[in-house]
Design a protein around this motif. Structure first.
Motif, PDB file in Angstrom:
ATOM      1  N   MET A   1       0.832  -1.196   0.000  1.00  0.00           N
ATOM      2  CA  MET A   1       0.000   0.000   0.000  1.00  0.00           C
ATOM      3  C   MET A   1       0.869   1.249   0.000  1.00  0.00           C
ATOM      4  SD  MET A   1      -3.299   0.080   2.346  1.00  0.00           S
ATOM      5  CE  MET A   1      -3.632  -1.642   1.999  1.00  0.00           C
ATOM      6  N   ILE A   2       0.772   2.056  -1.028  1.00  0.00           N
ATOM      7  CA  ILE A   2       1.672   3.206  -1.145  1.00  0.00           C
ATOM      8  C   ILE A   2       0.889   4.502  -0.981  1.00  0.00           C
ATOM      9  CG2 ILE A   2       3.164   4.456  -2.759  1.00  0.00           C
ATOM     10  CD1 ILE A   2       3.486   1.378  -3.882  1.00  0.00           C
ATOM     11  N   THR A   3       1.398   5.374  -0.167  1.00  0.00           N
ATOM     12  CA  THR A   3       0.770   6.675  -0.024  1.00  0.00           C
ATOM     13  C   THR A   3       1.834   7.736  -0.141  1.00  0.00           C
ATOM     14  OG1 THR A   3       1.009   6.349   2.331  1.00  0.00           O
ATOM     15  CG2 THR A   3      -1.172   6.028   1.412  1.00  0.00           C
ATOM     16  N   GLY A   4       1.792   8.421  -1.224  1.00  0.00           N
ATOM     17  CA  GLY A   4       2.791   9.456  -1.428  1.00  0.00           C
ATOM     18  C   GLY A   4       2.459  10.749  -0.723  1.00  0.00           C
ATOM     19  N   THR A   5       1.229  10.881  -0.261  1.00  0.00           N
ATOM     20  CA  THR A   5       0.779  12.163   0.251  1.00  0.00           C
ATOM     21  C   THR A   5       0.578  12.153   1.753  1.00  0.00           C
ATOM     22  OG1 THR A   5      -1.378  11.390  -0.392  1.00  0.00           O
ATOM     23  CG2 THR A   5      -0.344  13.012  -1.823  1.00  0.00           C
ATOM     24  N   ALA A   6       0.800  11.002   2.389  1.00  0.00           N
ATOM     25  CA  ALA A   6       0.520  10.894   3.818  1.00  0.00           C
ATOM     26  C   ALA A   6       1.379  11.862   4.626  1.00  0.00           C
ATOM     27  CB  ALA A   6       0.749   9.477   4.291  1.00  0.00           C
ATOM     28  N   ASP A   7       2.536  12.242   4.106  1.00  0.00           N
ATOM     29  CA  ASP A   7       3.431  13.120   4.858  1.00  0.00           C
ATOM     30  C   ASP A   7       2.838  14.506   5.075  1.00  0.00           C
ATOM     31  OD1 ASP A   7       5.058  10.992   4.495  1.00  0.00           O
ATOM     32  OD2 ASP A   7       6.044  11.837   2.716  1.00  0.00           O
ATOM     33  N   THR A   8       1.991  14.908   4.144  1.00  0.00           N
ATOM     34  CA  THR A   8       1.475  16.269   4.217  1.00  0.00           C
ATOM     35  C   THR A   8       0.271  16.375   5.145  1.00  0.00           C
ATOM     36  OG1 THR A   8       0.094  15.804   2.325  1.00  0.00           O
ATOM     37  CG2 THR A   8       2.227  16.812   1.873  1.00  0.00           C
ATOM     38  N   LEU A   9      -0.186  15.262   5.721  1.00  0.00           N
ATOM     39  CA  LEU A   9      -1.365  15.308   6.590  1.00  0.00           C
ATOM     40  C   LEU A   9      -1.051  16.066   7.873  1.00  0.00           C
ATOM     41  CD1 LEU A   9      -2.789  11.703   6.330  1.00  0.00           C
ATOM     42  CD2 LEU A   9      -3.904  13.784   5.598  1.00  0.00           C
ATOM     43  N   PRO A  10      -2.014  16.832   8.380  1.00  0.00           N
ATOM     44  CA  PRO A  10      -1.789  17.533   9.643  1.00  0.00           C
ATOM     45  C   PRO A  10      -1.726  16.542  10.814  1.00  0.00           C
ATOM     46  CG  PRO A  10      -4.045  17.825   8.908  1.00  0.00           C
ATOM     47  CD  PRO A  10      -3.339  17.104   7.813  1.00  0.00           C
ATOM     48  N   ASP A  11      -1.167  16.998  11.946  1.00  0.00           N
ATOM     49  CA  ASP A  11      -1.027  16.108  13.099  1.00  0.00           C
ATOM     50  C   ASP A  11      -2.307  16.005  13.911  1.00  0.00           C
ATOM     51  OD1 ASP A  11       1.548  15.429  12.560  1.00  0.00           O
ATOM     52  OD2 ASP A  11       2.384  17.170  13.592  1.00  0.00           O
ATOM     53  N   ALA A  30      -3.870   4.849   2.180  1.00  0.00           N
ATOM     54  CA  ALA A  30      -3.863   4.089   3.437  1.00  0.00           C
ATOM     55  C   ALA A  30      -5.227   4.194   4.089  1.00  0.00           C
ATOM     56  CB  ALA A  30      -2.789   4.636   4.355  1.00  0.00           C
ATOM     57  N   LEU A  31      -5.686   3.082   4.678  1.00  0.00           N
ATOM     58  CA  LEU A  31      -7.037   3.074   5.232  1.00  0.00           C
ATOM     59  C   LEU A  31      -7.094   3.770   6.579  1.00  0.00           C
ATOM     60  CD1 LEU A  31      -7.794  -0.526   4.145  1.00  0.00           C
ATOM     61  CD2 LEU A  31      -8.948   1.499   3.320  1.00  0.00           C
ATOM     62  N   VAL A  32      -5.975   3.763   7.300  1.00  0.00           N
ATOM     63  CA  VAL A  32      -5.942   4.406   8.602  1.00  0.00           C
ATOM     64  C   VAL A  32      -5.036   5.621   8.499  1.00  0.00           C
ATOM     65  CG1 VAL A  32      -5.373   4.098  11.030  1.00  0.00           C
ATOM     66  CG2 VAL A  32      -6.296   2.194   9.728  1.00  0.00           C
ATOM     67  N   ARG A  33      -5.522   6.770   8.961  1.00  0.00           N
ATOM     68  CA  ARG A  33      -4.726   8.001   8.880  1.00  0.00           C
ATOM     69  C   ARG A  33      -3.908   8.181  10.148  1.00  0.00           C
ATOM     70  NH1 ARG A  33      -7.906  12.187   5.317  1.00  0.00           N
ATOM     71  NH2 ARG A  33      -7.954  10.903   3.447  1.00  0.00           N
ATOM     72  N   GLY A  34      -2.788   8.881  10.009  1.00  0.00           N
ATOM     73  CA  GLY A  34      -1.946   9.161  11.164  1.00  0.00           C
ATOM     74  C   GLY A  34      -1.021   7.987  11.435  1.00  0.00           C
ATOM     75  N   THR A  35      -0.132   8.169  12.416  1.00  0.00           N
ATOM     76  CA  THR A  35       0.859   7.130  12.704  1.00  0.00           C
ATOM     77  C   THR A  35       0.319   6.205  13.782  1.00  0.00           C
ATOM     78  OG1 THR A  35       1.817   8.690  14.226  1.00  0.00           O
ATOM     79  CG2 THR A  35       2.873   8.486  12.060  1.00  0.00           C
ATOM     80  N   HIS A  36      -0.531   5.294  13.387  1.00  0.00           N
ATOM     81  CA  HIS A  36      -1.136   4.397  14.373  1.00  0.00           C
ATOM     82  C   HIS A  36      -0.448   3.047  14.353  1.00  0.00           C
ATOM     83  CE1 HIS A  36      -4.453   6.792  15.791  1.00  0.00           C
ATOM     84  NE2 HIS A  36      -4.689   7.186  14.550  1.00  0.00           N
ATOM     85  N   ASP A  37      -0.280   2.478  15.569  1.00  0.00           N
ATOM     86  CA  ASP A  37       0.080   1.070  15.646  1.00  0.00           C
ATOM     87  C   ASP A  37      -1.151   0.310  16.150  1.00  0.00           C
ATOM     88  OD1 ASP A  37      -0.054   1.753  18.247  1.00  0.00           O
ATOM     89  OD2 ASP A  37       2.081   1.548  18.675  1.00  0.00           O
ATOM     90  N   PHE A  38      -0.989  -0.988  16.337  1.00  0.00           N
ATOM     91  CA  PHE A  38      -2.155  -1.786  16.733  1.00  0.00           C
ATOM     92  C   PHE A  38      -2.745  -1.293  18.051  1.00  0.00           C
ATOM     93  CE2 PHE A  38       0.343  -5.218  14.415  1.00  0.00           C
ATOM     94  CZ  PHE A  38      -0.320  -4.981  13.227  1.00  0.00           C
ATOM     95  N   HIS A  39      -1.843  -0.940  18.974  1.00  0.00           N
ATOM     96  CA  HIS A  39      -2.322  -0.556  20.298  1.00  0.00           C
ATOM     97  C   HIS A  39      -3.140   0.734  20.242  1.00  0.00           C
ATOM     98  CE1 HIS A  39      -2.542  -0.299  24.576  1.00  0.00           C
ATOM     99  NE2 HIS A  39      -2.005   0.901  24.566  1.00  0.00           N
ATOM    100  N   PRO A 467      -0.992  -1.976   6.998  1.00  0.00           N
ATOM    101  CA  PRO A 467       0.165  -2.559   6.285  1.00  0.00           C
ATOM    102  C   PRO A 467       1.040  -3.420   7.186  1.00  0.00           C
ATOM    103  CG  PRO A 467       0.217  -0.139   6.242  1.00  0.00           C
ATOM    104  CD  PRO A 467      -1.060  -0.509   6.855  1.00  0.00           C
ATOM    105  N   GLN A 468       1.207  -3.016   8.464  1.00  0.00           N
ATOM    106  CA  GLN A 468       2.098  -3.785   9.335  1.00  0.00           C
ATOM    107  C   GLN A 468       1.483  -5.096   9.799  1.00  0.00           C
ATOM    108  OE1 GLN A 468       0.927  -0.675   9.860  1.00  0.00           O
ATOM    109  NE2 GLN A 468       0.994  -0.092  12.006  1.00  0.00           N
ATOM    110  N   ALA A 469       0.206  -5.365   9.406  1.00  0.00           N
ATOM    111  CA  ALA A 469      -0.400  -6.650   9.761  1.00  0.00           C
ATOM    112  C   ALA A 469       0.144  -7.771   8.884  1.00  0.00           C
ATOM    113  CB  ALA A 469      -1.910  -6.583   9.608  1.00  0.00           C
ATOM    114  N   ASN A 470       0.722  -7.404   7.763  1.00  0.00           N
ATOM    115  CA  ASN A 470       1.284  -8.411   6.870  1.00  0.00           C
ATOM    116  C   ASN A 470       2.660  -8.839   7.394  1.00  0.00           C
ATOM    117  OD1 ASN A 470       2.380  -9.855   4.809  1.00  0.00           O
ATOM    118  ND2 ASN A 470       1.943  -8.353   3.208  1.00  0.00           N
ATOM    119  N   GLY A 475       8.643  -3.066   6.163  1.00  0.00           N
ATOM    120  CA  GLY A 475       9.213  -2.532   7.397  1.00  0.00           C
ATOM    121  C   GLY A 475       9.878  -3.609   8.234  1.00  0.00           C
ATOM    122  N   TYR A 476       9.304  -4.818   8.238  1.00  0.00           N
ATOM    123  CA  TYR A 476       9.864  -5.920   9.037  1.00  0.00           C
ATOM    124  C   TYR A 476      11.116  -6.485   8.365  1.00  0.00           C
ATOM    125  CZ  TYR A 476       5.378  -5.847  11.424  1.00  0.00           C
ATOM    126  OH  TYR A 476       4.277  -5.475  12.116  1.00  0.00           O
TER     127      TYR A 476
END
Lengths: 492, 179
Positions: A1-11, A30-39, A467-470, A475-476
């Protein structure tokens, strides 16, 4: 899953979900916005349910009180109906079916979006469904309960309702399995039960999440009982996923069949305006149309108040609006085709019925229907409008109104001009408005309780599409070579 | 076999899907039988990494679906045509096309109810207690941690060796579980 524009999202998570990203040139957003992990996903969803009872937000309590008082009023109204009989309605001869059936079809139709999201979009691997399927399914179940309350109470002698079911009885008589009304009993009951089982199956792993996080005794017991001792065993997941797939595979044709059978209630009769072969697809499109409008109506405020904008983003709103646009256009096509077929058939009665819809005593209902259902969704051709939460909410509200009027037009205008002019009559509602408001009370009471106590987002499903569920996520693999601290510390 | 008498098995915690995937491959290749992986969501391909067989559930659903389908069409034909024969709407007593909607819905109903109950029965749920629930760390299994547990009854089980295997596969925490 590639997102070229995710960097420009506000915090700020309050506005991040509303940002409309340009369509990526390749891959998907990306289906989930922001820097989320599972927790953090778990935290975000469970926070809604885990607030102490005393800390329930005041606006929520106000909404619940309002819905519950409508429900209490509905209880009183049902008592009044049982005591007096359906004479408290404006139904007359020839308008034997009016708001009772209008409300029934309206609510059953709304339910269809939930099953479409949970079943058809699941089978088509539409991963964006994971953040909206839970409350769309809840909406389905509560809408079918509201619909059943309409249809169970309209029979007149309500205490004879058990005749609807094939139960052995003192007369040795079975229900007439050749009748569309009996088909409807089976369709709606099957639909309700299957939706409920499907919904509960999906909820179990999330109930287990709430159980494991519970700090108060009653939560431990409540969610412990509901989670059935789920422990996330992979051996269980294998069977579970198979069961889920099968339930989805059966629910998908069920969506089509239920409203098809509801349309048979009309189409199998000999009445001009009802007796048309276009009814099944037309009804199914209308059901999906009205259901998705209701999803928007419920989802847009919910994502705002519950702080779920990272999961339910502008992309979700846009996707739903695209479905509303498609089904709305299908419905518009069906309206036009009804007129064409009536004209082409050369049948005077057919022709009269449709001209009478447009210009007869119920012209206002017809034109409300056309403007809300055909014209309103066309605004979704504009990307600015279909990605805007405010616009979507307002337009979806109009679609809800329009779809109620559609059922009114089909039911009442076809009946009020009978074959003989001497039997013509005009239907005026008497107490029916309380019937409609009561079903809304029932629906919203259940829905608000659901939001408060059940996880409104399918937590485990959302995690599984990140993406990190795969296990083979880049990243892994990357982390492995550089001995990153988080991934497989002992390495090999 | 186990060296301690009051030992149910060993629990090992992993941090992400990748780690548990690699670890499961190692445990599978070491020849263990009575072990399990517990994960917050179905990790793609983990069933292969564990060497699990496909579920029997679809066959049960197929059987019951066919049964329910056959039952309903026979029941409708009997009820309409034989038990209390009435001509309605000029249709023949055995009017198959008119039986289709209920026939279809019954097939769906039987299949889905079977799928629902088979899922829990095959998985041995509801099961209020499990030895792993004794572990504090295991509370994160439904959140963001990934676990492998090996039972002491496994013929290959050896407390030290098994622990070393799980540790070597990248476990961030290894615990002994009591029944």
């Amino acid at each position: 899953m590639i997102t070229g524009t995710a960097d420009t999202l506000p915090d700020d998570p309050k506005i991040r979900g509303d940002v409309v990203l340009p369509d990526p040139t390749h891959g998907r957003e990306a289906l989930v916005r922001g820097t989320h992990d599972f927790h953090s996903i778990t935290e975000m969803v469970c926070r809604v349910n885990e607030a102490p009872l005393k800390a329930t937000p005041k606006p929520f309590l106000f909404g619940l009180a309002l819905a519950a008082s409508l429900l209490a009023m509905f209880g009183g109204y049902i008592g009044y109906l049982l005591w007096e009989g359906p004479g408290i309605w404006g139904n007359n001869n020839p308008v034997g079916w009016a708001w009772d059936i209008v409300n029934f079809v309206f609510w059953v139709g709304i339910g269809h979006a939930g099953t479409l999201i949970s079943a058809i979009l699941y089978l088509f691997r539409q991963k964006w469904r994971t953040s909206i399927n839970r409350y769309a399914e809840a909406m389905t179940i509560f809408a079918v309960i509201a619909a059943s309350s309409c249809v169970a109470l309209h029979t007149g002698r309500v205490w004879m309702d058990y005749y609807l079911f094939p139960l052995p009885n003192q007369m040795g008589l079975w229900p007439n399995f050749r009748s569309p009304l009996e088909w409807d009993v089976f369709a709606v009951n099957t639909y309700f039960l299957v939706s409920l089982l499907f919904w509960f199956t999906g909820l179990v792993p999330d109930f287990a999440t709430l159980r494991d996080r519970a700090t108060v005794r009653w939560r431990q017991v409540f969610y412990g009982a509901l989670s059935l001792g789920w422990r996330g065993s992979m051996r269980h997941w294998v069977t579970y996923e198979k069961a889920y797939q099968i339930l989805a595979a059966f629910s998908a044709p069920l969506v089509l069949s239920v409203h098809t059978i509801v349309s048979f209630d009309f189409a199998v009769s000999q009445l001009p305006g009802w007796h048309t072969t276009i009814f099944p697809p037309y009804f199914v499109a209308g059901a999906v149309f009205s259901g998705f409008a209701m999803v928007q109506t419920l989802m847009i405020p919910a994502r705002h108040w519950l702080g779920l904008k990272d999961l339910v983003t502008a992309k979700h709103i846009e996707n739903i609006n695209k479905i509303i646009l498609v089904t709305g256009s299908l419905v518009g096509y069906a309206y036009a085709m009804e007129f064409f077929v009536a004209a082409y058939s050369g049948n005077d009665y057919e022709g009269f019925t449709f001209l009478n819809r447009m210009g007869g005593p119920y012209w206002w209902a017809y034109w409300t229907m056309i403007s809300c259902n055909v014209l309103t969704p066309q605004l979704f051709w504009f990307r600015k409008i279909r990605t805007s939460a405010t616009w979507s909410f307002v337009l979806a509200f109009f679609v809800n109104i329009g779809m109620w009027f559609e059922r009114f037009v089909i039911t009442v205008t076809s009946l009020h001009r009978d074959a003989l002019v001497s039997s013509w009559d005009y239907f005026v509602p008497v107490t029916e408005i309380f019937y409609l408001l009561g079903t809304f009370g029932l629906f919203f009471t259940l829905f608000l309780l659901f939001i408060r106590f059940f996880p409104v987002i399918a937590i485990s499903e959302v995690k599984s599409v990140m993406p990190q569920a795969n296990p083979h996520w880049e990243g892994y693999e990357h982390g492995e070579h550089h001995a990153a601290a988080t991934a497989s510390a002992g390495g090999h | 076999m186990s060296t301690k008498s009051n030992l149910w098995g060993v629990l090992a915690q992993y941090e992400n899907p990748h780690a548990i995937y690699k670890a499961c491959e190692q445990v599978r290749d070491a020849g263990y039988e009575q072990w399990d992986a517990c994960v917050p969501f179905p990790v793609h391909g983990l069933d292969k990494a564990m060497g699990l067989k496909a579920s029997k559930l679809p066959w049960i659903v197929l059987t019951m679906g066919i049964f329910g389908s056959a039952f309903m069409v026979l029941f409708e034909s009997w009820a309409m045509g034989s038990a209390y024969p009435i001509i309605v709407g000029g249709k023949p007593l055995f009017s198959l096309p008119a039986f289709v909607p209920v026939w279809y819905e019954a097939t769906v109903l039987f299949s889905c109810v079977t799928a629902f109950f088979s899922n829990w029965i095959l998985n041995g749920l509801p099961r209020p207690h499990h030895p792993a629930f004794g572990s504090k760390a295991f509370e994160r299994v439904t959140d963001d941690k990934f676990f492998i547990m090996v039972e002491a009854t496994d013929p290959k089980f050896d407390l030290e060796k098994t622990k070393a295997l799980l540790q070597g596969a990248g476990a961030t925490l290894v615990e002994e579980l009591e029944p």
